[in-house]
Design an enzyme around this catalytic site. Sequence first.
Site, PDB file in Angstrom:
ATOM      1  N   GLU A   1       0.822  -1.209   0.000  1.00  0.00           N
ATOM      2  CA  GLU A   1       0.000   0.000   0.000  1.00  0.00           C
ATOM      3  C   GLU A   1       0.858   1.263   0.000  1.00  0.00           C
ATOM      4  O   GLU A   1       0.482   2.276  -0.595  1.00  0.00           O
ATOM      5  CB  GLU A   1      -0.953  -0.028   1.193  1.00  0.00           C
TER       6      GLU A   1
ATOM      7  N   GLU B   1      -3.599  -9.458   3.944  1.00  0.00           N
ATOM      8  CA  GLU B   1      -4.395  -9.139   5.128  1.00  0.00           C
ATOM      9  C   GLU B   1      -5.492 -10.148   5.433  1.00  0.00           C
ATOM     10  O   GLU B   1      -5.689 -10.513   6.611  1.00  0.00           O
ATOM     11  CB  GLU B   1      -4.996  -7.725   4.999  1.00  0.00           C
TER      12      GLU B   1
END
Length: 255
Positions: free
Chosen positions: A109, A129
Amino acid sequence: MSADEVLVEVDGAVAVLTINRPKARNAVNGAVARGIAAALDELEERSDVAAYVLTGAGGTFCAGMDLKGFLTGDFPVVEGRGFGGITEAPPRKPLVAAVEGYALAGGFELALSCDVIVASAESTFGLPEPRRGLVAGAGGIMRLPRRIPYHVAMEIALTGAHYPAARLYELGLVNRITPAGEALTGALELARTIAANAPLALLATKRVIVESQDWAVGEMFEKQRDIINPVFGSKDAMEGAAAFAEKHAPQWKGE
């Protein structure tokens, strides 16, 4: 200008920000997030710096959020700036990611928050995640489908699997592939090429590319004019034209 967790080195018109937690694979904790945000706050105001490179120490870009810190309440988020001090409010100046090793979870990210990505041939990307009961909430699942085809973005986000840099290069997400250990060298080369251009033109160009994704067709050119017209009336615009006509290198003033 540096903190232990974030090293900053200005090399000509390019500033290199290095996440410096190699023993933790540069996992982002609160100190890293605050360090990046503080560095960019200062660098954004410096007229001698035109572009940035973000990288990690010790052969790894960033393995994501420091989960051990997360368990103790150390959240790697800066209010108004987001994860890592950057994902919700990237800098105005161009930012190049230099990726070696892992760019996973929050690390991916961070890379997606950059404008250009240079990656080593041995580097690996992913959003794992869901495998940890979490969600890629630092922009990954919003930015990724805007950068690559929808179904591929879904696969990456839903499987949590790791993907080699070569695959993301094929998809157009990674700009350049370098031999192992040379991502920073490649990123610096690209950042210096960018930084050699007129500062006001760089800021306006990046702003239009970023903001125009949400503009309606009927208002696109009006909104663009508001951003770029001051550049056409700048001293640098006159310098650029004169330098071309007189066949000499332009001397940018940022005004």
